[in-house]
Design a protein around this motif. Structure first.
Motif, short mmCIF file in Angstrom:
data_model
loop_
_atom_site.label_atom_id
_atom_site.label_comp_id
_atom_site.label_asym_id
_atom_site.label_seq_id
_atom_site.Cartn_x
_atom_site.Cartn_y
_atom_site.Cartn_z
N UNK A 73 0.83 -1.20 0.00
CA UNK A 73 0.00 0.00 0.00
C UNK A 73 0.87 1.26 0.00
N UNK A 74 1.95 1.23 0.78
CA UNK A 74 2.87 2.37 0.78
C UNK A 74 3.49 2.56 -0.61
N UNK A 75 3.90 1.47 -1.23
CA UNK A 75 4.51 1.55 -2.56
C UNK A 75 3.53 2.12 -3.57
N UNK A 76 2.31 1.63 -3.57
CA UNK A 76 1.30 2.10 -4.52
C UNK A 76 0.99 3.58 -4.30
N UNK A 77 0.85 3.97 -3.05
CA UNK A 77 0.47 5.35 -2.74
C UNK A 77 1.54 6.32 -3.22
N UNK B 192 -6.00 -2.44 -5.70
CA UNK B 192 -4.83 -1.68 -6.15
C UNK B 192 -5.24 -0.49 -7.01
N UNK B 193 -6.15 -0.72 -7.93
CA UNK B 193 -6.59 0.35 -8.83
C UNK B 193 -7.28 1.46 -8.05
N UNK B 194 -8.13 1.10 -7.10
CA UNK B 194 -8.87 2.10 -6.35
C UNK B 194 -7.95 2.89 -5.42
N UNK B 195 -6.96 2.24 -4.85
CA UNK B 195 -6.01 2.96 -4.01
C UNK B 195 -5.18 3.93 -4.84
N UNK B 196 -4.78 3.53 -6.03
CA UNK B 196 -4.05 4.42 -6.93
C UNK B 196 -4.90 5.62 -7.30
N UNK B 197 -6.18 5.38 -7.61
CA UNK B 197 -7.08 6.48 -7.98
C UNK B 197 -7.25 7.46 -6.82
N UNK B 198 -7.37 6.94 -5.60
CA UNK B 198 -7.54 7.80 -4.44
C UNK B 198 -6.28 8.63 -4.20
N UNK B 199 -5.11 7.99 -4.28
CA UNK B 199 -3.85 8.72 -4.05
C UNK B 199 -3.64 9.79 -5.11
N UNK B 200 -3.97 9.48 -6.36
CA UNK B 200 -3.81 10.46 -7.44
C UNK B 200 -4.82 11.59 -7.36
N UNK C 14 -13.17 5.20 1.75
CA UNK C 14 -12.95 4.70 0.40
C UNK C 14 -11.97 3.53 0.40
N UNK C 15 -10.86 3.68 1.12
CA UNK C 15 -9.87 2.60 1.18
C UNK C 15 -10.43 1.39 1.91
N UNK C 16 -11.18 1.63 2.97
CA UNK C 16 -11.78 0.53 3.72
C UNK C 16 -12.75 -0.26 2.85
N UNK C 17 -13.61 0.45 2.12
CA UNK C 17 -14.58 -0.21 1.25
C UNK C 17 -13.90 -0.98 0.13
N UNK C 18 -12.80 -0.41 -0.42
CA UNK C 18 -12.10 -1.07 -1.52
C UNK C 18 -11.48 -2.38 -1.09
#
Length: 235
Positions: A72-76, A122-130, A109-113
């Motif tokens: 998660x840290x890497x993706x964010x 992974x895709x939803x976490x990337x979208x949230x971070x971006x 959002x992250x909890x629901x994903x």
């Protein structure tokens, strides 16, 4: 089906023998692979189930959660540095509203994903971070949302490797419950996100600028006093 087609291949003792050359480094190698797993595009649940086969329920749960935190840290970090500009182009004029919604609902959002097995985490976490989501609330949502599914999936893999039909069935039922709960939370979040986007859209801001709050949409009074015979009038 795996148990019927290859009972020897997924036997926990047989897998342990395959890992024996790694010795004490086997858990570290497993965690390291989970940390870079998003770059391989492999599903996390599959590797968690394999971890349950290799290490057992509790150990696999601990190792998988550690790997999930690192991934998660890497993706964010990658999404924040490389994905913000593409997200701005993709969202267009709605990007400011998307940023406000992402910051307001980042934990949920992250909890629901993560709690919904159907969501591409992974895709939803990337979208949230971006989109401007905060780091620690997002990672906290990932970890809390990952715990139930990780434990159930590790237990499923462990029960499968040990031939425990009851344990496997209970784990599968728990995954179904997690899916239903994730869908329910996801619908609520989507509704709130839609309302947030509509409330903060440029059109609504433009309407607010031409109305006085509390007057039911009445036009605002002019800021410049009217003139009479060239002399400014007083209010």
């Amino acid at each position: 089906m795996l148990r019927l087609l290859g009972p020897d291949f997924i036997d926990q003792r047989y897998i342990a023998d395959l890992l024996s050359p790694l010795g004490k480094a086997a858990p570290l190698a497993y965690i390291a692979f989970l940390a870079v797993r998003p770059l391989t595009l492999l599903p996390g649940q599959l590797l968690t189930a394999v971890g349950g086969m290799m290490f057992g329920t509790l150990a696999a749960t601990l190792y998988s959660l550690t790997g999930s935190f690192l991934s998660a840290m890497l993706l964010f970090v990658l999404a924040r540095k490389l994905g913000t500009r593409p997200m701005k182009r993709l969202a267009g004029g709605k990007y400011p509203a998307l940023v406000r919604a992402a910051k307001r609902h980042d934990f949920l959002f992250a909890f629901m994903a993560c709690i919904n097995p159907l969501c591409p985490t992974d895709v939803m976490l990337v979208a949230a971070a971006a989109s401007g989501a905060r780091f620690w609330p997002s990672v906290a949502g990932v970890m809390l949302g990952t715990i139930p599914g990780t434990f159930l999936t590790a237990q499923f893999g462990s029960g499968l490797a040990q031939g425990r039909t009851v344990m496997t069935a209970v784990s599968a039922a728990g995954l179904v419950v997690s899916l239903v709960l994730g869908v329910f939370i996801g619908r609520r979040f989507y509704k709130e996100l839609t309302e947030e986007s509509e409330a903060t859209s440029p059109e609504s801001d433009a309407r607010d600028e031409t109305t006085v709050p509390g007057l039911g949409g009445s036009p605002t009074m002019p800021r410049t006093p009217p003139k009479s015979d060239g002399v400014p009038a007083t209010w």
